[in-house]
Design an enzyme around this catalytic site. Structure first.
Site, short mmCIF file in Angstrom:
data_model
loop_
_atom_site.label_atom_id
_atom_site.label_comp_id
_atom_site.label_asym_id
_atom_site.label_seq_id
_atom_site.Cartn_x
_atom_site.Cartn_y
_atom_site.Cartn_z
N ASP A 1 -2.75 12.96 -1.30
CA ASP A 1 -2.63 13.45 0.20
C ASP A 1 -1.93 13.46 1.30
O ASP A 1 -0.76 13.05 0.79
CB ASP A 1 -3.91 11.61 0.92
N GLU B 1 -3.34 17.91 -1.96
CA GLU B 1 -3.13 18.06 -0.46
C GLU B 1 -2.19 18.20 0.50
O GLU B 1 -1.20 18.39 0.73
CB GLU B 1 -4.01 17.19 0.56
#
Length: 872
Positions: free
Chosen positions: A543, A580
């Protein structure tokens, strides 16, 4: 060796610890495997040194057992239970074995109403049964061979006869793992290996808790599930392993089953070490957390350089056990009589008690005690799993808590067939690490090694992954290494886990480049490999990597890539690593001498360009997108923004980077949890535009040469929203999040939106029920994915074959692959009443998002938000 029908001689004495083991496929080395043979010698030495007793429990007849002892140099047992449990022999002090006649008398009473000879006559008319050799028959045992393919039907036929004649016999059947023969044994009713062992235990006054049984096949099932401490060797059939595991679970037995990784003899030695019948090898690794070494000893290790003393505080007796500190601030120690399932805290400087930073499970939440878990107590059945190649990935992003009404791993398993039917090849699970409160998106995790308790146990997550693999789905996990959540975050009380130089939008940044950062980096890389190894995952999604701040020469992202690559070398399937980045990142997609490239990056430019075209006034990201011209550019190049500064790239920069080679590494989506959840009401794209726009835009995403991602419920155009929701036990934190969320949007946009802490925000997001689903959208997505799969397999759906075009006046965007053309007319929400546009129909119409399109004079009318696929 000789046999006698009496027990008149003195027997060899029994010791407290007893191993009762099957022979073929279990104690006997497989195909004279060198490791098995070496481990057999170790096992024999250990038993002699420790004075353990040994019982053979086998389907072989006595003469065959005697021969096996010679042929394989097996340790000589004190007892032999053979003939599939119909004979028991006892070793005397003179090393001879005598038949236990009392057990024979016991079986005589069972079959008094029908002899073996009569039973044989009753079964003689059944075609397909072949009598085994006379040496394999017995006074209480009638044995047949059968074709394995007919085994089930033959057993059913025999059972019919047994029932009709009220014959006092039962059937045991299995398939010989060495030659594939079906084996059928008829024994006195209730008699089996398990019953013989139970009879022996009772007659000798032995404590069943001190018996360990090891086996590998179906005729061991009764003994494997009789309640003894049990070793199932690694070569056992996986269906059998699952049955044994399930029966132990449903019986509520704790720590009685060891599922060995090693085959045959090596698995037996593993299990004996686990149950204390052989000496445990000192742990080679310095794994963080509580690591069980045997069934009743556990190694604890924690990094706490800011503490002078750390002790394990056991909850079962409230006792304290000091750990030893080394020069680097690691505290460790091995505690005995501490088992999987026990709860503990770390007592810091005799002042405060905290959960383990590397806790494997927080059954009562982030503030409660940690639970010791055994990594080897789950029955995996994915040994033949080959994984999913990168080019075949179609990812389905889901949040476990809202994917089903129950919100658990077990409930999610029921929907796996539907994902397969849709055409999904991989699921990406939003973070499952332990977060505070009753529900959470998952990005506030504070126990990075622990599965969230409301989703189920660690074994439940493993069961979900195992079923995905059985069904043909890869499983990726979203992990958060840029920050920890605000509640239950106790790491700073142990050591300098957080940076004093960097800060993220969500809280303190992890210390990747400050003093003692090497130990923090190790904590994170160990965590990444832990999830992959412990849960058999196919990959990770990191993330917000742009907030993983690190100014050191060897960036933490490179170190994670290195660790994951080393793990991947040990696996039988590809392990994918995604970052990401939100925008294009050339460095992560480019290998260098120190590491491999990342397999892919989450690139949002296509998604937000589509949003901006339909909804120019809706802004769900801080980057600016300009509708049609941006969409045209993204379709051509894959992205608009790049680098750590999120700047728009120039044409010269694109040429220098040669980014076309990386189109197949861009994870692209029409919607994600962010795009939906960043809207104050959590509205999905079709709710902001129309189902027609979603259909038309989905064709561009799913037939683009990137890696497509579908956000759960998108395929059904569900009416359920997915707003941001969070729950904290600390009321002040709940209030702060609610206030902060309101400040992110103008009041008129926020009007009537639920607060993140409101229960309805979570419960309204549960979407997977029939009234909330549009089957027509499902079939559209299904058909698009079928075309995608065909394009991948036929070789035309590649970046090299892609040409794009945009007619700004009509709003038609084209993807051209050799003979396949996708034409999507996308219309801003304000312009949807626009009239149809006629365009040439070049080739055969494969697919149309609008039913029964008007075709006249080789022209097809495209309505607003209408997509067609043609083949020339």
């Amino acid at each position: 060796m000789s046999t006698q029908n009496s027990a008149g001689k003195s027997a060899a004495p029994l010791t407290t610890q007893v191993l009762a083991t099957d022979l073929d496929g279990t104690l006997i080395p497989l195909n004279r495997d060198p490791q098995n043979q070496s481990d057999l010698r170790i096992l024999a030495e250990q038993f002699q040194a420790r004075g353990n007793s040994l019982i053979f429990v086998t389907g072989r007849h006595f003469g065959s057992v005697s021969q096996a002892i010679k042929d394989f140099q097996l340790p000589v047992p004190e007892w032999i239970i053979c003939d599939v449990g119909t004979s028991i022999f006892q070793r005397q002090e003179n090393e001879e074995f005598t038949l236990v006649t009392a057990y024979q008398d016991y079986q005589d009473q069972i079959i008094a109403a029908m002899s073996i000879e009569t039973l044989r006559e009753q079964l003689s008319a059944i075609d397909g049964l072949r009598l085994q050799e006379s040496a394999k028959q017995g006074r209480f045992k009638l044995s047949y061979y059968a074709d394995a393919a007919q085994l089930e039907s033959l057993v059913d036929r025999i059972q019919e006869i047994l029932t009709q004649t009220d014959a006092p016999y039962s059937i045991i059947n299995s398939v010989d793992p060495f030659n594939g023969d079906g084996l059928i044994d008829l024994l006195p009713a209730t008699v089996s290996k398990a019953l013989a062992l139970e009879w022996w235990t009772e007659k000798n006054g032995h404590d069943p808790r001190n018996i360990v049984f090891s086996g590998d096949s179906g005729n061991d099932l009764a003994a494997l599930t009789a309640g003894y401490r049990t070793i199932l060797v690694g070569n056992a059939d996986r269906q059998l392993a699952q049955r044994v595991y399930n029966l132990h679970q449903t019986s509520g037995w704790k720590n009685r089953l060891y599922l060995a990784e090693g085959t045959a003899t090596s698995g037996v030695l593993e299990g004996c070490r686990w149950f204390g019948l052989a000496e445990q090898i000192p742990p080679a690794s310095s794994q963080l957390g509580a690591t069980p070494l045997t069934v009743d000893s556990t190694c604890f290790r924690v990094w706490a350089p800011q503490r002078k003393q750390v002790a394990v505080e056991l909850q079962k007796n409230h006792s304290l056990h000091p750990l030893t500190r080394n020069q680097h601030g690691y505290f460790s120690g091995i505690l005995h009589n501490v088992r999987p399932g026990d709860y503990y805290l770390y007592r810091l400087d005799d002042e405060i008690s905290r959960p383990d930073p590397a806790s494997r499970f927080q059954a009562e939440g982030v503030h409660a005690a940690s639970q010791i878990r055994n990594s080897f107590d789950f029955s995996w059945s994915d040994q033949d799993w080959q994984g999913i190649a990168k080019r075949d990935l179609v990812i389905y992003e889901l949040h476990v808590g809202t994917f089903t009404r129950a919100g658990t791993f077990q409930a999610a398993i029921e929907h796996i067939p539907e994902l397969i039917e849709l055409g999904i090849t991989a699921v990406e699970i939003m973070p499952v690490t332990q977060t505070p409160g009753r529900w959470n998106w998952g990005y506030d995790g504070v126990n990075l090694f622990a599965v969230r308790n409301t989703y189920g146990s660690p074994d439940d997550f493993k069961a979900f992954v195992d079923e995905c693999h059985r069904s043909g789905l890869a499983v990726f996990l979203d992990v958060v290494y840029n920050h920890l959540g605000p509640e239950g975050n106790y790491l700073s009380e142990f050591g300098p886990y957080f940076s004093d130089r960097h800060h993220t939008p969500w809280g303190e940044a992890l210390n990747y480049d400050g003093p003692d950062s090497g130990h923090v980096r190790r904590f994170i890389t160990e965590n990444a490999v832990f999830w992959l190894k412990e849960y058999h995952l196919d990959g990770l999604r990191l993330d917000a990597v742009h907030c993983m701040y690190d100014d050191s020469h060897f960036h933490i992202l490179e170190e994670i890539r290195q660790a994951v690559s080393q793990h991947a070398e040990t696996m039988n399937w590809p392990v994918h690593l995604f970052a990401e980045t939100n925008v294009y990142n050339h460095d992560l997609l480019t290998a260098n001498q120190s590491r491999a490239a990342y397999d892919g990056i989450w690139c949002d430019c296509l998604m937000y360009s589509l949003y901006s075209l339909a909804l120019p006034k809706v802004h769900l990201t801080h980057r600016g997108y300009q509708g049609a011209p941006d969409l045209a550019e993204v379709l051509q190049h894959g992205y608009l923004y790049a680098g750590h500064e999120n700047t728009r790239v120039t044409e010269s920069q694109r040429i220098t980077a040669n980014t076309s080679q990386h189109l197949s590494s861009l994870v692209i989506a029409l919607q994600t949890h962010d795009s939906v959840g960043n809207h104050p009401h959590g509205k999905r794209l079709h709710q902001l535009t129309s189902k027609s726009f979603q259909k038309a835009a989905a064709a561009l995403v799913l037939l683009y040469p990137g890696i497509p991602l579908i956000f759960m419920g998108e395929e059904f155009a569900t009416s359920a929203p997915f707003p941001f929701f969070v729950d904290f036990e600390d009321r002040h934190l709940r209030d702060a999040v609610d206030v902060g969320r309101r400040g992110d949007y103008p009041s008129h946009i926020w009007q009537d939106a639920l607060l993140p802490s409101q229960a309805e925000a979570f419960f309204n997001a549960k979407w997977n029920e029939a009234p909330l689903r549009d089957p027509d959208m499902f079939h559209w997505y299904q058909r698009l994915l079928q075309i995608r799969k065909q394009g991948i397999n036929d070789g035309w759906l590649t970046p090299e074959n892609l040409q794009t075009a945009c007619d700004r006046q009509s709003g038609i965007f084209t993807l051209q692959y050799q003979h396949i053309r996708i034409q999507a007319r996308l219309t801003p929400l304000a312009d949807t009443p626009a009239p149809p546009v006629s365009i040439p129909l070049t080739g055969a119409l494969i697919l149309s998002s609008e039913p029964e399109p008007v075709i006249e004079n080789n022209q097809i009318r495209l309505a607003p938000n209408h997509t067609i696929v043609t083949r020339s």
